[in-house]
Design a protein around this motif. Structure first.
Motif, PDB file in Angstrom:
ATOM      1  N   THR A 137     -15.633  29.446  -1.742  1.00  0.00           N
ATOM      2  CA  THR A 137     -14.764  28.392  -2.268  1.00  0.00           C
ATOM      3  C   THR A 137     -14.003  28.896  -3.485  1.00  0.00           C
ATOM      4  O   THR A 137     -14.600  29.264  -4.496  1.00  0.00           O
ATOM      5  CB  THR A 137     -15.582  27.144  -2.638  1.00  0.00           C
ATOM      6  N   ARG A 138     -12.699  28.928  -3.376  1.00  0.00           N
ATOM      7  CA  ARG A 138     -11.821  29.301  -4.493  1.00  0.00           C
ATOM      8  C   ARG A 138     -11.505  28.057  -5.315  1.00  0.00           C
ATOM      9  O   ARG A 138     -11.476  26.942  -4.795  1.00  0.00           O
ATOM     10  CB  ARG A 138     -10.518  29.913  -3.971  1.00  0.00           C
ATOM     11  N   LEU A 139     -11.246  28.241  -6.573  1.00  0.00           N
ATOM     12  CA  LEU A 139     -10.893  27.100  -7.418  1.00  0.00           C
ATOM     13  C   LEU A 139      -9.640  26.400  -6.911  1.00  0.00           C
ATOM     14  O   LEU A 139      -9.515  25.187  -7.012  1.00  0.00           O
ATOM     15  CB  LEU A 139     -10.725  27.554  -8.869  1.00  0.00           C
ATOM     16  N   SER A 140      -8.729  27.156  -6.320  1.00  0.00           N
ATOM     17  CA  SER A 140      -7.505  26.555  -5.780  1.00  0.00           C
ATOM     18  C   SER A 140      -7.784  25.699  -4.546  1.00  0.00           C
ATOM     19  O   SER A 140      -6.944  24.882  -4.165  1.00  0.00           O
ATOM     20  CB  SER A 140      -6.483  27.642  -5.441  1.00  0.00           C
ATOM     21  N   ASP A 141      -8.955  25.839  -3.926  1.00  0.00           N
ATOM     22  CA  ASP A 141      -9.331  25.025  -2.769  1.00  0.00           C
ATOM     23  C   ASP A 141      -9.788  23.623  -3.165  1.00  0.00           C
ATOM     24  O   ASP A 141      -9.856  22.732  -2.330  1.00  0.00           O
ATOM     25  CB  ASP A 141     -10.480  25.674  -1.983  1.00  0.00           C
ATOM     26  N   LEU A 142     -10.136  23.444  -4.430  1.00  0.00           N
ATOM     27  CA  LEU A 142     -10.725  22.193  -4.899  1.00  0.00           C
ATOM     28  C   LEU A 142      -9.659  21.181  -5.319  1.00  0.00           C
ATOM     29  O   LEU A 142      -8.600  21.557  -5.809  1.00  0.00           O
ATOM     30  CB  LEU A 142     -11.636  22.468  -6.097  1.00  0.00           C
ATOM     31  N   GLU A 143      -9.978  19.920  -5.118  1.00  0.00           N
ATOM     32  CA  GLU A 143      -9.138  18.842  -5.650  1.00  0.00           C
ATOM     33  C   GLU A 143      -9.846  18.324  -6.896  1.00  0.00           C
ATOM     34  O   GLU A 143     -10.743  17.489  -6.809  1.00  0.00           O
ATOM     35  CB  GLU A 143      -8.947  17.754  -4.609  1.00  0.00           C
ATOM     36  N   ILE A 144      -9.445  18.869  -8.028  1.00  0.00           N
ATOM     37  CA  ILE A 144     -10.106  18.576  -9.297  1.00  0.00           C
ATOM     38  C   ILE A 144      -9.239  17.626 -10.108  1.00  0.00           C
ATOM     39  O   ILE A 144      -8.029  17.758 -10.157  1.00  0.00           O
ATOM     40  CB  ILE A 144     -10.344  19.884 -10.089  1.00  0.00           C
ATOM     41  N   ARG A 145      -9.896  16.668 -10.761  1.00  0.00           N
ATOM     42  CA  ARG A 145      -9.191  15.732 -11.642  1.00  0.00           C
ATOM     43  C   ARG A 145      -9.438  16.137 -13.091  1.00  0.00           C
ATOM     44  O   ARG A 145     -10.577  16.330 -13.500  1.00  0.00           O
ATOM     45  CB  ARG A 145      -9.685  14.308 -11.401  1.00  0.00           C
ATOM     46  N   LEU A 146      -8.375  16.289 -13.844  1.00  0.00           N
ATOM     47  CA  LEU A 146      -8.509  16.638 -15.259  1.00  0.00           C
ATOM     48  C   LEU A 146      -9.313  15.570 -15.982  1.00  0.00           C
ATOM     49  O   LEU A 146      -9.125  14.379 -15.761  1.00  0.00           O
ATOM     50  CB  LEU A 146      -7.135  16.770 -15.917  1.00  0.00           C
ATOM     51  N   GLY A 147     -10.217  16.014 -16.830  1.00  0.00           N
ATOM     52  CA  GLY A 147     -11.031  15.096 -17.613  1.00  0.00           C
ATOM     53  C   GLY A 147     -12.261  14.568 -16.890  1.00  0.00           C
ATOM     54  O   GLY A 147     -13.089  13.914 -17.505  1.00  0.00           O
ATOM     55  N   SER A 148     -12.393  14.829 -15.595  1.00  0.00           N
ATOM     56  CA  SER A 148     -13.582  14.385 -14.858  1.00  0.00           C
ATOM     57  C   SER A 148     -14.761  15.291 -15.191  1.00  0.00           C
ATOM     58  O   SER A 148     -14.592  16.474 -15.457  1.00  0.00           O
ATOM     59  CB  SER A 148     -13.328  14.421 -13.355  1.00  0.00           C
ATOM     60  N   HIS A 149     -15.933  14.723 -15.156  1.00  0.00           N
ATOM     61  CA  HIS A 149     -17.147  15.487 -15.424  1.00  0.00           C
ATOM     62  C   HIS A 149     -17.759  15.944 -14.112  1.00  0.00           C
ATOM     63  O   HIS A 149     -18.066  15.127 -13.243  1.00  0.00           O
ATOM     64  CB  HIS A 149     -18.166  14.631 -16.184  1.00  0.00           C
TER      65      HIS A 149
END
Length: 130
Positions: free
Chosen positions: A93-105
């Motif tokens: 899993t690459r970081l670019s594969d993730l759907e990350i929300r800024l500020g989420s824990h």
């Protein structure tokens, strides 16, 4: 608290290798070995790693296993709170594969019961002009 600069091409395993924890060092000194199994929990998915040369199919048990089993059991009982927990491979899993929300824990779990909060703060998208 630590801050890391990572690229979208970095894997979660490479991010894991940046995280240093005193518990790992103490366990390594006391037990003469390193507990390598760990997991990230990001947006309802556990990204598991068992350690070098170990795999789930060969008897390795991921740290997320009890939680995922509990969630599946609750889902079968009709509890929708635990619906859709998934597991993936940390190495692939690459970081670019993730759907990350800024500020989420998000969480990094290791050493049997050690937890760290991962808090993404900034994303920069690089463009290459030709």
């Amino acid at each position: 608290m630590y801050e890391f600069l990572v690229l979208g091409t970095n894997s979660l395993l490479e991010l894991k290798e940046c995280i240093e924890c005193q518990t790992d060092k103490i366990l390594q000194q006391q037990q003469q070995y390193r507990l390598e199994a760990c997991s990230f929990f990001i947006e309802g998915t556990f990204y598991d790693y068992l350690g070098e040369g170990r795999s789930i199919g060969e008897g390795g048990i991921p740290l997320s296993s009890p939680v995922v089993e509990f969630a599946r059991q609750k889902e079968q009982e009709g509890d929708t709170l635990f619906k859709n927990f998934k597991t993936e491979n940390m190495q692939r899993t690459r970081l670019s594969d993730l759907e990350i929300r800024l500020g989420s824990h998000y969480f990094y779990l290791h050493a049997v019961n050690e937890r760290h909060v991962v808090l993404p703060k900034v994303f920069i998208k690089w463009y290459r002009f030709v």
